[in-house]
Design a protein around this motif. Structure first.
Motif, PDB file in Angstrom:
ATOM      1  N   MET A   1       0.819  -1.184   0.000  1.00 51.51           N
ATOM      2  CA  MET A   1       0.000   0.000   0.000  1.00 51.51           C
ATOM      3  C   MET A   1       0.864   1.249   0.000  1.00 51.51           C
ATOM      4  O   MET A   1       0.555   2.218  -0.667  1.00 51.51           O
ATOM      5  CB  MET A   1      -0.919  -0.050   1.223  1.00 51.51           C
ATOM      6  CG  MET A   1      -1.888   1.064   1.308  1.00 51.51           C
ATOM      7  SD  MET A   1      -3.021   0.917  -0.067  1.00 51.51           S
ATOM      8  CE  MET A   1      -3.652   2.518  -0.144  1.00 51.51           C
ATOM      9  N   LEU A   2       1.940   1.218   0.738  1.00 51.07           N
ATOM     10  CA  LEU A   2       2.819   2.386   0.811  1.00 51.07           C
ATOM     11  C   LEU A   2       3.375   2.735  -0.563  1.00 51.07           C
ATOM     12  O   LEU A   2       3.440   3.909  -0.936  1.00 51.07           O
ATOM     13  CB  LEU A   2       3.952   2.137   1.811  1.00 51.07           C
ATOM     14  CG  LEU A   2       4.929   3.291   1.997  1.00 51.07           C
ATOM     15  CD1 LEU A   2       4.213   4.554   2.441  1.00 51.07           C
ATOM     16  CD2 LEU A   2       5.999   2.898   3.002  1.00 51.07           C
ATOM     17  N   GLU A   3       3.738   1.735  -1.331  1.00 52.49           N
ATOM     18  CA  GLU A   3       4.263   1.997  -2.668  1.00 52.49           C
ATOM     19  C   GLU A   3       3.201   2.659  -3.550  1.00 52.49           C
ATOM     20  O   GLU A   3       3.508   3.567  -4.321  1.00 52.49           O
ATOM     21  CB  GLU A   3       4.748   0.694  -3.311  1.00 52.49           C
ATOM     22  CG  GLU A   3       5.389   0.904  -4.661  1.00 52.49           C
ATOM     23  CD  GLU A   3       6.599   1.850  -4.625  1.00 52.49           C
ATOM     24  OE1 GLU A   3       6.781   2.580  -5.616  1.00 52.49           O
ATOM     25  OE2 GLU A   3       7.339   1.846  -3.632  1.00 52.49           O
ATOM     26  N   GLU A   4       1.966   2.235  -3.430  1.00 50.40           N
ATOM     27  CA  GLU A   4       0.884   2.840  -4.207  1.00 50.40           C
ATOM     28  C   GLU A   4       0.664   4.292  -3.805  1.00 50.40           C
ATOM     29  O   GLU A   4       0.408   5.147  -4.649  1.00 50.40           O
ATOM     30  CB  GLU A   4      -0.399   2.036  -4.045  1.00 50.40           C
ATOM     31  CG  GLU A   4      -0.320   0.666  -4.691  1.00 50.40           C
ATOM     32  CD  GLU A   4      -1.582  -0.157  -4.491  1.00 50.40           C
ATOM     33  OE1 GLU A   4      -2.613   0.403  -4.056  1.00 50.40           O
ATOM     34  OE2 GLU A   4      -1.529  -1.359  -4.774  1.00 50.40           O
ATOM     35  N   VAL A   5       0.748   4.582  -2.525  1.00 55.28           N
ATOM     36  CA  VAL A   5       0.610   5.961  -2.057  1.00 55.28           C
ATOM     37  C   VAL A   5       1.746   6.806  -2.621  1.00 55.28           C
ATOM     38  O   VAL A   5       1.527   7.922  -3.099  1.00 55.28           O
ATOM     39  CB  VAL A   5       0.596   6.029  -0.512  1.00 55.28           C
ATOM     40  CG1 VAL A   5       0.706   7.467  -0.028  1.00 55.28           C
ATOM     41  CG2 VAL A   5      -0.665   5.384   0.029  1.00 55.28           C
ATOM     42  N   ARG A   6       2.945   6.289  -2.601  1.00 54.81           N
ATOM     43  CA  ARG A   6       4.089   7.042  -3.116  1.00 54.81           C
ATOM     44  C   ARG A   6       3.994   7.275  -4.614  1.00 54.81           C
ATOM     45  O   ARG A   6       4.451   8.298  -5.116  1.00 54.81           O
ATOM     46  CB  ARG A   6       5.384   6.320  -2.749  1.00 54.81           C
ATOM     47  CG  ARG A   6       5.683   6.439  -1.272  1.00 54.81           C
ATOM     48  CD  ARG A   6       6.972   5.769  -0.897  1.00 54.81           C
ATOM     49  NE  ARG A   6       7.304   6.076   0.495  1.00 54.81           N
ATOM     50  CZ  ARG A   6       8.012   5.285   1.266  1.00 54.81           C
ATOM     51  NH1 ARG A   6       8.471   4.134   0.813  1.00 54.81           N
ATOM     52  NH2 ARG A   6       8.262   5.631   2.509  1.00 54.81           N
ATOM     53  N   GLN A   7       3.398   6.336  -5.339  1.00 53.23           N
ATOM     54  CA  GLN A   7       3.210   6.536  -6.776  1.00 53.23           C
ATOM     55  C   GLN A   7       2.157   7.609  -7.046  1.00 53.23           C
ATOM     56  O   GLN A   7       2.298   8.422  -7.946  1.00 53.23           O
ATOM     57  CB  GLN A   7       2.783   5.226  -7.438  1.00 53.23           C
ATOM     58  CG  GLN A   7       3.900   4.227  -7.571  1.00 53.23           C
ATOM     59  CD  GLN A   7       3.427   2.909  -8.168  1.00 53.23           C
ATOM     60  OE1 GLN A   7       2.264   2.749  -8.530  1.00 53.23           O
ATOM     61  NE2 GLN A   7       4.336   1.954  -8.263  1.00 53.23           N
ATOM     62  N   ALA A   8       1.104   7.613  -6.255  1.00 47.50           N
ATOM     63  CA  ALA A   8       0.009   8.560  -6.469  1.00 47.50           C
ATOM     64  C   ALA A   8       0.323   9.957  -5.940  1.00 47.50           C
ATOM     65  O   ALA A   8      -0.142  10.949  -6.485  1.00 47.50           O
ATOM     66  CB  ALA A   8      -1.259   8.036  -5.801  1.00 47.50           C
ATOM     67  N   LEU A   9       1.113  10.041  -4.878  1.00 50.66           N
ATOM     68  CA  LEU A   9       1.422  11.322  -4.242  1.00 50.66           C
ATOM     69  C   LEU A   9       2.940  11.520  -4.185  1.00 50.66           C
ATOM     70  O   LEU A   9       3.594  11.077  -3.234  1.00 50.66           O
ATOM     71  CB  LEU A   9       0.838  11.363  -2.828  1.00 50.66           C
ATOM     72  CG  LEU A   9      -0.661  11.096  -2.721  1.00 50.66           C
ATOM     73  CD1 LEU A   9      -1.075  10.913  -1.277  1.00 50.66           C
ATOM     74  CD2 LEU A   9      -1.442  12.221  -3.371  1.00 50.66           C
ATOM     75  N   ALA A  15       8.643  10.729   2.523  1.00 51.18           N
ATOM     76  CA  ALA A  15       8.076  10.722   3.871  1.00 51.18           C
ATOM     77  C   ALA A  15       8.479   9.452   4.609  1.00 51.18           C
ATOM     78  O   ALA A  15       8.655   8.389   4.019  1.00 51.18           O
ATOM     79  CB  ALA A  15       6.557  10.818   3.805  1.00 51.18           C
ATOM     80  N   ASN A  16       8.622   9.568   5.914  1.00 48.10           N
ATOM     81  CA  ASN A  16       8.987   8.443   6.762  1.00 48.10           C
ATOM     82  C   ASN A  16       7.718   7.917   7.444  1.00 48.10           C
ATOM     83  O   ASN A  16       7.149   8.586   8.302  1.00 48.10           O
ATOM     84  CB  ASN A  16      10.026   8.883   7.803  1.00 48.10           C
ATOM     85  CG  ASN A  16      10.482   7.729   8.657  1.00 48.10           C
ATOM     86  OD1 ASN A  16      10.400   6.574   8.258  1.00 48.10           O
ATOM     87  ND2 ASN A  16      10.972   8.044   9.837  1.00 48.10           N
ATOM     88  N   LEU A  17       7.288   6.730   7.064  1.00 49.89           N
ATOM     89  CA  LEU A  17       6.094   6.130   7.658  1.00 49.89           C
ATOM     90  C   LEU A  17       6.433   5.628   9.055  1.00 49.89           C
ATOM     91  O   LEU A  17       7.328   4.804   9.234  1.00 49.89           O
ATOM     92  CB  LEU A  17       5.583   4.983   6.793  1.00 49.89           C
ATOM     93  CG  LEU A  17       4.348   4.265   7.298  1.00 49.89           C
ATOM     94  CD1 LEU A  17       3.152   5.214   7.306  1.00 49.89           C
ATOM     95  CD2 LEU A  17       4.064   3.040   6.455  1.00 49.89           C
ATOM     96  N   ILE A  18       5.711   6.129  10.031  1.00 51.36           N
ATOM     97  CA  ILE A  18       5.968   5.749  11.421  1.00 51.36           C
ATOM     98  C   ILE A  18       5.053   4.607  11.855  1.00 51.36           C
ATOM     99  O   ILE A  18       5.478   3.683  12.524  1.00 51.36           O
ATOM    100  CB  ILE A  18       5.787   6.969  12.355  1.00 51.36           C
ATOM    101  CG1 ILE A  18       6.845   8.020  11.992  1.00 51.36           C
ATOM    102  CG2 ILE A  18       5.898   6.566  13.813  1.00 51.36           C
ATOM    103  CD1 ILE A  18       6.655   9.338  12.699  1.00 51.36           C
ATOM    104  N   LYS A  19       3.795   4.674  11.458  1.00 49.23           N
ATOM    105  CA  LYS A  19       2.841   3.644  11.858  1.00 49.23           C
ATOM    106  C   LYS A  19       1.774   3.517  10.775  1.00 49.23           C
ATOM    107  O   LYS A  19       1.351   4.513  10.197  1.00 49.23           O
ATOM    108  CB  LYS A  19       2.178   4.010  13.186  1.00 49.23           C
ATOM    109  CG  LYS A  19       1.202   2.975  13.684  1.00 49.23           C
ATOM    110  CD  LYS A  19       0.582   3.377  15.005  1.00 49.23           C
ATOM    111  CE  LYS A  19      -0.436   2.334  15.428  1.00 49.23           C
ATOM    112  NZ  LYS A  19      -1.094   2.707  16.675  1.00 49.23           N
ATOM    113  N   ALA A  20       1.328   2.304  10.514  1.00 53.29           N
ATOM    114  CA  ALA A  20       0.279   2.090   9.512  1.00 53.29           C
ATOM    115  C   ALA A  20      -0.634   0.965   9.957  1.00 53.29           C
ATOM    116  O   ALA A  20      -0.206   0.038  10.646  1.00 53.29           O
ATOM    117  CB  ALA A  20       0.901   1.744   8.162  1.00 53.29           C
ATOM    118  N   THR A  21      -1.877   1.076   9.559  1.00 56.44           N
ATOM    119  CA  THR A  21      -2.861   0.046   9.837  1.00 56.44           C
ATOM    120  C   THR A  21      -3.679  -0.186   8.571  1.00 56.44           C
ATOM    121  O   THR A  21      -4.133   0.769   7.957  1.00 56.44           O
ATOM    122  CB  THR A  21      -3.806   0.469  10.972  1.00 56.44           C
ATOM    123  OG1 THR A  21      -3.036   0.752  12.131  1.00 56.44           O
ATOM    124  CG2 THR A  21      -4.805  -0.615  11.293  1.00 56.44           C
TER     125      THR A  21
END
Length: 64
Positions: A1-9, A15-21
């Protein structure tokens, strides 16, 4: 999911992801049955500058 966010934005690429759910909701996918269109709210409202949007709203007859 993080890769998709980075592609879209692009601004999120550094950005440094600290926590994800991740939440998976089985009931989130809408599957209409025949006849339910009568309950879909229209996007045409009487209040000026108030808009209703979303997959569930009745979009029939609206200009694209």
């Amino acid at each position: 999911m993080l890769e998709e966010v980075r592609q879209a934005l692009p601004a999120a690429r550094d950005a440094n992801l600290i926590k994800a759910t991740v939440i998976k909701e089985a009931a989130a996918t809408f599957s209409p049955e025949p006849g339910v269109d009568r309950w879909r709210p229209t996007q045409k409202l009487v209040c000026k500058n108030l808009f209703l949007a979303g997959d569930w709203t009745d979009t029939v007859g609206l200009p694209l």
